[in-house]
Each structure stands twice: as C-alpha cells, then as structure tokens.
Design a protein around this motif. Structure first.
Motif, short mmCIF file in Angstrom:
data_model
loop_
_atom_site.label_atom_id
_atom_site.label_comp_id
_atom_site.label_asym_id
_atom_site.label_seq_id
_atom_site.Cartn_x
_atom_site.Cartn_y
_atom_site.Cartn_z
N GLU A 1 0.85 -1.19 0.00
CA GLU A 1 0.00 0.00 0.00
C GLU A 1 0.88 1.23 0.00
O GLU A 1 1.94 1.26 0.64
N GLY A 2 0.44 2.27 -0.70
CA GLY A 2 1.16 3.53 -0.72
C GLY A 2 0.34 4.65 -0.10
O GLY A 2 -0.89 4.59 -0.04
N PRO A 3 0.99 5.71 0.35
CA PRO A 3 0.28 6.81 1.01
C PRO A 3 -0.63 7.61 0.10
O PRO A 3 -1.63 8.16 0.55
N LEU A 4 -0.29 7.69 -1.19
CA LEU A 4 -1.18 8.43 -2.09
C LEU A 4 -2.54 7.74 -2.19
O LEU A 4 -3.58 8.40 -2.28
N GLY A 5 -2.53 6.44 -2.17
CA GLY A 5 -3.80 5.72 -2.20
C GLY A 5 -4.59 5.90 -0.94
O GLY A 5 -5.80 6.14 -0.97
N ARG A 6 -3.92 5.81 0.21
CA ARG A 6 -4.63 5.91 1.47
C ARG A 6 -5.19 7.30 1.72
O ARG A 6 -6.33 7.46 2.16
N TYR A 7 -4.40 8.33 1.45
CA TYR A 7 -4.79 9.67 1.87
C TYR A 7 -5.38 10.54 0.77
O TYR A 7 -6.08 11.50 1.06
N PHE A 8 -5.10 10.21 -0.49
CA PHE A 8 -5.60 11.03 -1.58
C PHE A 8 -6.42 10.24 -2.59
O PHE A 8 -6.81 10.78 -3.63
N GLY A 9 -6.66 8.98 -2.32
CA GLY A 9 -7.53 8.19 -3.18
C GLY A 9 -6.93 7.80 -4.51
O GLY A 9 -7.66 7.36 -5.40
N VAL A 10 -5.61 7.96 -4.68
CA VAL A 10 -4.98 7.58 -5.94
C VAL A 10 -5.08 6.06 -6.10
O VAL A 10 -4.74 5.30 -5.20
N GLY A 11 -5.58 5.63 -7.24
CA GLY A 11 -5.76 4.20 -7.48
C GLY A 11 -7.08 3.66 -6.98
O GLY A 11 -7.30 2.45 -7.00
N ALA A 12 -7.97 4.55 -6.52
CA ALA A 12 -9.28 4.09 -6.09
C ALA A 12 -10.04 3.50 -7.27
O ALA A 12 -9.74 3.78 -8.43
N ASN A 13 -11.02 2.69 -6.97
CA ASN A 13 -11.85 2.05 -8.00
C ASN A 13 -11.03 1.16 -8.94
O ASN A 13 -11.22 1.16 -10.16
N GLY A 14 -10.08 0.45 -8.35
CA GLY A 14 -9.35 -0.53 -9.14
C GLY A 14 -8.14 -0.02 -9.87
O GLY A 14 -7.56 -0.76 -10.68
N GLY A 15 -7.68 1.21 -9.59
CA GLY A 15 -6.50 1.74 -10.25
C GLY A 15 -5.23 1.42 -9.49
O GLY A 15 -5.23 0.72 -8.48
N VAL A 16 -4.13 1.94 -9.99
CA VAL A 16 -2.82 1.70 -9.40
C VAL A 16 -2.43 2.89 -8.54
O VAL A 16 -2.53 4.04 -8.96
#
Length: 742
Positions: free
Chosen positions: A483-498
């Motif tokens: 897991e990366g912080p951009l995904g956790r805090y900014f939703g990067v990769g949400a809905n099945g993205g990277v």
C-alpha cells in the motif's frame, strides 16, 4: 489590484513573545506602505476573496513592500530546512530587482491564492520550486512594472527611460531616484500588465547563483522559532500516554487521584487512544503522564484489519509474499511471457524493505486556543495548511473560516507533517483546549512520537528477469504487493487503479528492456502509513536497480556497461552515467586493493520527481560491518535556482538514504513497536558518514525536484557494491541484519 495600508488604516497586533506569523494583518501593520494584496483581512481571520481565484495570479497576496525599505514575501510553502524561503526570495528578487538578502519570508495563511500545485497547496513531493519558478518570477516582474510606471508619472518621463536598482527606480538622465516604498500611493492605482516581460536569463544576478540562505543566522544563533518554542499567554502544557496498541482505549486510570494531587497538575483527561495530563509546565505534565497507571482495552487477537495482538513485521511480510489476489497492470510493454518462454536463463528474486520512522529532530507539538469571538487559533507544524485547517474545523465543530492556522518553520521534514489521523497531536490539542477552556500546548515526548509516528510502509516486490543468449535482459516481470500513502490519503488508485506511490521507481524505468510486465496488488496495512523522503522511490529503486545487477551477473555483463548499452537512446541518462564515472576516477567494480584492504563499487540510477540521478558507492568490510567510503552522485534536475542549496539537499538526501540502507528498521512484534527512542532505533552516525561528492548537470530539461531525488540511488548503489565485494545479494534492508565475515 493594489491596496494601501499605513499607520492610520492598519490594525496593529502586538504578537505574544515567541510567536511568529500571528496574523497576516499583524505582518502588515505599522510600516507597510505598499501591500500587493487584493483583499485585506478583517481581524482575526483573513477574508476570503470574492469570486474565483486563479492561484498565484494576484501579486498582492504574496508581496509586501514597506516604507522603511523592507520586503516581505508570504510564501505558499513551508520552510523545513530545504531552503525554499531563500529560493522564493531569489525568484521574486531577480525580477523585482531587489537583493534576496533584503527579504523576510513567512508562510502565508490558508487561502486559495496559494493553491499553486495543480489546485492544491502542499510543501512536498519536491514540487515547491519547480511549481512556482515562473509564477514567482512573474509576480516580481509585475510588481516592478507597476512601480516603474508610477515613477514615470511622478517624474514626468517616459517609462522606457527608467531603470531599477535594488529597490529603487532610477532616472539616469537626471540622476533622480525613488525608493519603491515611496511609490506605493501611485503604484496602487494602476492596473497590472498581464504579459509583463521577464528578464533574459543571461542577465541573471541571483538566479542560478549560490545565494546565502536567509535562515542561517537565526538558526545558528538560536533565534529561529519552531513549533516546540512557541507559547501563548495563559496556556496549559499537555503530555500524553498513548495506548500501547493502536486502536485501543483507556478503560481506567488506577492512580488518577494521586496524579491530580501532583504539583502543578491542572487535570487528567481521556482522549481517543490516549490519556493526557495538563499542567503549568510540560515537565510536570510529562512526569505525571509517565506515572499514570492506565488499563487499556484489548486489541483483536489476530488478523490484518487492525493491529492485532499477534501482529508483527514478519507476519505482515509473509502475508504480502503469500498474497494470491488478482493484480492490476501497472506497466506493460511487449510480450513478457513469450520472452520468458524462449529465455536462455531466468532470474528470480524477492525484495523487501521495512517500516521506517521519520526520526525528525523536533518532536511534534501543537497549540490550540479558542478565542472570545468563537474562532479557533492553531499553531502547528504542517505541510498542507488548508487540509489541516479543514480537519481542525471538523474536530472543533466549526466552519472552516473560523479556524486560524499558523504554520511555523519545521524542525525536520521528510513527509512527517501531513494529516495522519492518530499520527498527529493537533486534534488532541483542540479537544483539550475545548475541555479546559484554556489554550493548550500538546508536546509529544520522543517515546510517544516513536509510538505514534506514521511510518513508511513495509514493502515487497517479486522479480523475474529473462536473459537472452547474448547475456542481455529481454524481459522483466515485477509483482508489487502493499500500500502507498497516495492511495490511502488522496484516493490515488481508487476504483481498481494503481497507487503510483506504491510502484514508482519500478515502472517507467529508462532501460531499453523490450518486454515488461509490472503489476500491483493493494494490501492495506493496519498501521498508520506515511510519506517518507522520496516516498515509493525510497525502496522501489533499491529493488529494481539491485535486481538489474542480478540480471547483469546472470548474463555475465558488467552492470555499468550494460546500463550504458540499454540507455543508448537516452542521452540524458548516458551523460549522467559518464559524469558519475568520471567523478569517481573511472568506473571499476572490483573487488580491488585499496587503503585498508579490498573495496568494491556499485552503480545505480533513479528518476524521481522529474529529476535524474546516477550514483556510485564505494564500500569495504570493517570487521563484520559494511563501511561506505564514498558516494558520487551526478544530479540532473533540468535547471536550478541555487546550486548551494541543491548540493546540500542532495547530500542530506544521500545521508538519509544511507541511514536507511545500513541501520534503520522499525519492527512490530506482538502488536507493539519495538523502537522507543534513538537508542533502539539507530540512525547514521558521524563515524558512518562517507564523503559525498555531488555534480550538478543542467540538461535544460523541465525543472525537476531537488529535495528527494538524491536518496533513491544510494541504497541500490551500496547493495550492488556489497554484492561485488562479498558475492552476497542483500534483498532485505537494512544491511545491519546481514552477517558478514572479513
């Protein structure tokens, strides 16, 4: 677009001793004559502009010129040791024609003017200088143009007959001079020129030059004000004891009455996941917090949905390795499967890197005060003022505009100061200020910081490489799980993205390997993860560049020459490799004889944050430990503002990268962190610090970042040198875990 403030119109606010940047109007009060600002704040908060604002377009929001010849910049960015205040002064000063040494620079208050990074305001990602370079130059040029036109009218001359000289408009023909501050009344009545001319870079006096940093004197004389230094009148001090397991709560305090009877104690308080003691000094609050006998609720027995009683770093790593979840394609080129089917040799390796703390010198603190008008005032270290303002408003149950935020100089950066939920003390300060009715300063002890610091994620990647009959790699496959912080805090990769922060440094590498298949599996961590200097690059470039050397060895190729060959169509990268080889006296891998015994070298490349680096490390064995003697780094950020700051940033990033390579690791066992202070979380010492040689290569490419790119090449260069010296491939950091024999 311009507005006037003088003694008769400004509200003077006398700052409480020890507090900087109390309010924007406080900044402007008294001597200010020309304020390049479209709207002035009504105390105590800064008024929000009417209508849409294009960030960075309104000169007045950024620049104040005083009658006394003073110049102040309200910066969108937070100074945290990276030198951004000096860079801002160079960019504006160059175009305004004012020596950067004359500027005072402060962090601007929250507001839409300062959202200059793709609609966001953030100090991080090595974005500050490159995102604001042209913007700040235009601001300075616009202000200079207004002042020159005002002077032309007053002197009754043509504007093109005027020049400027360090804060003055000069009419050479008559010898007359007008100070910028004296022109304010006339300049503010003019409309700005939209397409103002910028200086020819060939005429630069300060940009691209090693201008001394503005903050050196204050820091070296102890006058710099950090959050830990700040005070407000009548405040209480608070110390905390956090729950040993994240997610558990205090159920009882056995000695609460005794704690309240201790000298200077104001109260004993329960907070989410913690208890707090308020007192008339932090020492008294801390002693009571340490003496508190607290019973805590039990954590879950097992699982990864929370930090369970059996949670450990080895269990987490084993879960990442064992994951069979469907992956998402992060990068695909060619036909990797076909290349593997006809490969002469296949290389496989698993790489991992541990949880890391930030280990900043200044432990976190925050001050919260509710004012008589119902507003909440905060003094807190941060890298995103508007985000902290929003979360603070939600915590306090107030509209966002009722929250006044002050952003002090940071005593350490490294990605520590984003909103990390339980990883920050400011919400504790808000709750305690509301409960006590007094201003409260929460300061975490070093031990509590180690207990709650948000961490760089533990990371894992599995590599496969296909080697052709000619010994060259024909394909590479990578499976990254984590897991990366951009995904956790900014939703990067949400809905099945990277989540790009989980795979950066593995994808989009410059080497001409024709078949690539990179995939990503999101596996959430139960711990509070964080940004850490160079983010995903900090481990992923180590993984990739070390495995690159494994592929080179499998094909009996020299790793430096193989890189050169696979970069034959990338002149920018080849130039860096050639430069770093020349810096080190010519590439040689080793082992070879040197002073004190055998040494060897490793090489690595990285492409972080819009910049490019090539790094060579030279190592030896000192008994059973790895000794790094030299690091050579060729660094290409495209173009630069201040070479001295660039060099110091690359050196400091290299030191942090080496610290992580050799020593740093935060381990979980039984659901608990095993590091409590620097005695059991070792970092790079003076004795372990090598010589760091930096050469800046300005390729003319678009300006890249500076603060973080020097780090990612260090771990793989060192590990590749260790492999050349010892024949051992280290696929799990830090190196202190490995046992070497001289």
């Amino acid at each position: 677009m311009l507005a006037k403030i003088g003694q008769s119109t400004a509200l003077t606010i006398k700052p409480i001793e020890g507090i900087a940047n109390l309010s924007r109007r406080g900044v402007l009060a008294g001597a200010a004559s020309l304020v390049l600002g479209a709207l002035l704040p009504a105390p105590p908060t800064r008024a929000q502009p009417v209508g849409p604002v294009k960030p960075g377009t309104r000169v007045p929001a950024f620049l104040v010129i005083g009658k006394d010849g003073s110049f102040k910049i309200l910066s969108p960015f937070v100074e945290g040791g990276q030198g951004i205040n000096t860079g801002m002064a160079q960019m504006i000063g160059e175009e305004l024609d004012v020596d950067p040494a004359r500027f005072a620079v402060e962090c601007a208050p929250p507001g839409p003017d300062y959202a200059v990074i793709n609609g966001l305001r953030m100090t991080g990602g090595s974005f500050s200088t490159r995102s604001s370079y042209m913007l700040m130059r235009r601001l300075g040029a616009t202000a200079r143009d207004l002042l020159m036109r005002a002077a032309a009218t007053r002197l009754n001359v043509r504007p093109d007959s005027l020049a400027t000289d360090d804060g003055q408009v000069v009419h050479a023909a008559s010898g007359r001079r007008l100070a910028y501050g004296d022109l304010a009344d006339d300049a503010m009545k003019l409309a700005p020129t939209e397409d103002v001319m910028l200086r020819d870079p060939a005429t630069f006096r300060w940009l691209g030059k090693p201008v001394p940093r503005l903050d050196v004197r204050a820091k070296s004389t102890g006058k710099a004000i950090y959050a830990i230094d700040q005070k407000v009148e009548g405040m209480l001090y608070a110390a905390v004891q956090h729950a040993p397991h994240l997610g558990t709560e205090a159920t009882a305090i056995a000695n609460e009455a005794a704690l309240k009877a201790m000298p200077g104690i104001h109260g004993v308080h329960r907070l989410p996941g913690a208890i707090a003691i308020t007192a008339n000094s932090w020492y008294r609050a801390r002693k009571a917090a340490e003496a508190a006998e607290v019973a805590w609720s039990a954590p879950p027995a097992n699982g990864f949905g929370a930090i369970a009683a059996d949670y450990s770093s080895p269990r987490m790593l084993a879960a990442l390795k064992a994951s069979t979840a469907q992956a998402i394609t992060a990068e695909k080129e060619g036909d990797a499967e076909a290349a593997f089917a006809k490969a002469a040799k296949v290389v496989e390796a698993d790489y991992d890197a541990p949880y890391l703390a930030h280990g900043q010198l200044e432990p976190p603190s925050s001050i919260a005060r509710f004012n008589a008008d119902g507003s909440l005032e905060l003094w807190l270290p941060n890298q995103m003022p508007e985000l902290f303002q929003s979360v603070a408003a939600e915590t306090a149950g107030l509209p966002q505009e009722k929250v006044i935020l002050h952003s002090p100089m940071l005593g350490g950066f490294f990605g520590r100061h984003f909103v990390y939920g339980p990883g920050n003390p400011f919400q504790q300060a808000i709750l305690l200020a509301k409960e006590t009715g007094k201003p409260v300063k929460v300061l975490w002890s070093r031990e509590e910081e180690f207990k709650r610091d948000a961490l760089r994620p533990l990371s894992f990647s599995r590599f496969r490489g296909a080697i052709g009959a000619d010994g060259k790699p024909t394909a590479i496959q990578v499976r990254t799980v984590g897991e990366g912080p951009l995904g956790r805090y900014f939703g990067v990769g949400a809905n099945g993205g990277v989540d790009s922060s989980a795979v950066e440094g593995i994808v989009e590498k410059p080497y001409a390997i024709p078949n690539r298949a990179m995939e990503y599996v999101r596996f959430p961590h139960p711990v509070t993860i964080a940004f850490w200097r160079s983010v995903g690059h900090s481990m992923n470039d180590y993984f990739y560049e070390a495995f690159f050397d494994e592929m080179a060895d499998a094909g009996k190729q020299d790793p430096f020459r193989l890189r050169m060959e696979l970069l034959k169509d990338k002149p920018r990268h080849r130039q860096l490799l050639e430069t770093v080889a020349a810096m080190s006296g010519g590439w040689k891998r080793g082992p070879y004889d040197a002073e004190g015994g055998k040494r060897a070298r490793g090489v690595a490349m990285a492409s972080p944050f819009g910049s490019e680096t090539a790094t060579i490390a030279e190592v030896s064995l000192d008994g059973a430990e790895i000794k790094v003697h030299d690091l050579w780094i060729a660094f290409d950020p495209g173009s630069i503002v201040n070479p001295a700051i660039v060099k110091s940033q690359v050196e400091s990033a290299a030191a942090l990268g080496l610290s992580a390579t050799l020593f740093e690791e935060l381990v979980y066992d039984g659901g608990l962190r095993q590091s409590h202070n620097f005695d059991d979380y070792p970092i790079l010492s003076r004795a372990s610090m090598p010589q760091v040689h930096v050469e800046i290569v300005e390729s003319g490419a678009p300006m890249g970042g500076v603060g973080e790119p020097g780090l990612p090449g260090v771990p793989p260069a060192v590990v590749n040198a260790v492999a050349a010296l010892t024949g051992r491939r280290i696929r799990s950091l830090p190196l202190s875990k490995a046992k070497f024999s001289s």
